[in-house]
Design a protein around this motif. Structure first.
Motif, PDB file in Angstrom:
ATOM      1  N   SER A   1     -14.906  26.212  54.005  1.00  0.00           N
ATOM      2  CA  SER A   1     -16.304  26.324  53.647  1.00  0.00           C
ATOM      3  C   SER A   1     -17.150  26.350  54.910  1.00  0.00           C
ATOM      4  O   SER A   1     -16.692  25.971  55.979  1.00  0.00           O
TER       5      SER A   1
ATOM      6  N   GLN B   1     -25.766  22.316  39.233  1.00  0.00           N
ATOM      7  CA  GLN B   1     -25.089  23.407  38.539  1.00  0.00           C
ATOM      8  C   GLN B   1     -26.111  24.451  38.079  1.00  0.00           C
ATOM      9  O   GLN B   1     -25.876  25.652  38.226  1.00  0.00           O
TER      10      GLN B   1
ATOM     11  N   LYS C   1     -26.431  28.333  39.502  1.00  0.00           N
ATOM     12  CA  LYS C   1     -26.418  29.458  38.570  1.00  0.00           C
ATOM     13  C   LYS C   1     -27.630  30.349  38.807  1.00  0.00           C
ATOM     14  O   LYS C   1     -27.523  31.581  38.831  1.00  0.00           O
TER      15      LYS C   1
ATOM     16  N   ARG D   1     -20.899  30.090  37.266  1.00  0.00           N
ATOM     17  CA  ARG D   1     -20.345  28.753  37.036  1.00  0.00           C
ATOM     18  C   ARG D   1     -19.519  28.339  38.252  1.00  0.00           C
ATOM     19  O   ARG D   1     -18.522  28.984  38.565  1.00  0.00           O
ATOM     20  N   VAL D   2     -19.929  27.277  38.901  1.00  0.00           N
ATOM     21  CA  VAL D   2     -19.191  26.765  40.052  1.00  0.00           C
ATOM     22  C   VAL D   2     -18.104  25.805  39.571  1.00  0.00           C
ATOM     23  O   VAL D   2     -18.179  25.260  38.471  1.00  0.00           O
ATOM     24  N   LYS D   3     -17.094  25.603  40.402  1.00  0.00           N
ATOM     25  CA  LYS D   3     -16.032  24.658  40.068  1.00  0.00           C
ATOM     26  C   LYS D   3     -16.551  23.240  40.240  1.00  0.00           C
ATOM     27  O   LYS D   3     -17.139  22.903  41.269  1.00  0.00           O
ATOM     28  N   VAL D   4     -16.333  22.408  39.218  1.00  0.00           N
ATOM     29  CA  VAL D   4     -16.826  21.035  39.241  1.00  0.00           C
ATOM     30  C   VAL D   4     -15.678  20.100  38.888  1.00  0.00           C
ATOM     31  O   VAL D   4     -14.926  20.346  37.949  1.00  0.00           O
ATOM     32  N   SER D   5     -15.544  19.019  39.642  1.00  0.00           N
ATOM     33  CA  SER D   5     -14.542  17.985  39.364  1.00  0.00           C
ATOM     34  C   SER D   5     -15.226  16.629  39.314  1.00  0.00           C
ATOM     35  O   SER D   5     -16.152  16.372  40.077  1.00  0.00           O
TER      36      SER D   5
ATOM     37  N   LEU E   1     -18.721  19.615  43.675  1.00  0.00           N
ATOM     38  CA  LEU E   1     -19.122  20.956  43.245  1.00  0.00           C
ATOM     39  C   LEU E   1     -18.731  21.918  44.353  1.00  0.00           C
ATOM     40  O   LEU E   1     -19.165  21.764  45.497  1.00  0.00           O
ATOM     41  N   ASP E   2     -17.895  22.897  44.019  1.00  0.00           N
ATOM     42  CA  ASP E   2     -17.431  23.886  44.986  1.00  0.00           C
ATOM     43  C   ASP E   2     -18.187  25.176  44.764  1.00  0.00           C
ATOM     44  O   ASP E   2     -17.902  25.920  43.832  1.00  0.00           O
TER      45      ASP E   2
ATOM     46  N   ILE F   1     -19.774  23.046  49.862  1.00  0.00           N
ATOM     47  CA  ILE F   1     -19.104  22.073  49.003  1.00  0.00           C
ATOM     48  C   ILE F   1     -20.003  20.845  48.944  1.00  0.00           C
ATOM     49  O   ILE F   1     -20.478  20.357  49.978  1.00  0.00           O
TER      50      ILE F   1
END
Length: 133
Positions: free
Chosen positions: A51, A73, A77, A83-87, A97-98, A103
């Motif tokens: 990143s 998020q 958008k 849609r970003v990757k969220v963990s 949030l990637d 990041i």
């Protein structure tokens, strides 16, 4: 030419970080607007291929961390990233949030202190405690 004063946080003491891209600045502004604490921007250009930047911030509670993540998020958008990757959303102790070039790590304060990910990149942060004393 006069020097520009750095942006200050609400407490008037800690200067807020300034990003080098519109996306970074939009994220930093949103975090500040949503009352995130101890916002840190880590420039990864030339240090890591994963990143260009990493942003680390704290929320006051599970609910605050979740709200910060939700608002980011929506912002991402609106910025055209879809849609970003969220963990980590179910528990909201540590949400990642990637967004590709950026990041974002959102923590509850005690979880952030435990993992201390800024230390990996040797970034000074106000939330660290000096244990040598």
């Amino acid at each position: 030419m006069d020097a520009i004063d750095p942006i200050r946080s609400e407490d008037g003491q800690t200067p807020l970080p300034v990003g080098s891209t519109e996306l970074e600045n939009a994220i930093l502004s949103k975090l500040d607007e949503d009352k995130a604490q101890d916002i840190v921007l880590i420039d990864l250009r030339g240090k890591s291929p994963m990143s260009d930047a990493m942003i680390v911030a704290s929320g006051r509670s599970h609910r605050h961390v979740g709200a910060l993540a939700d608002h980011l998020q929506r912002l991402l958008k609106e910025q055209g990233l879809g849609r970003v990757k969220v963990s980590g959303l179910p528990h909201c102790d540590w949400v990642l949030l990637d967004a590709g070039d950026v990041i974002i790590h959102l923590f509850r304060p005690e979880v952030r202190t435990f993992y201390n990910i800024e230390k990996i990149w040797s970034v000074d942060s106000a939330h660290r405690v000096d244990t040598r004393a």
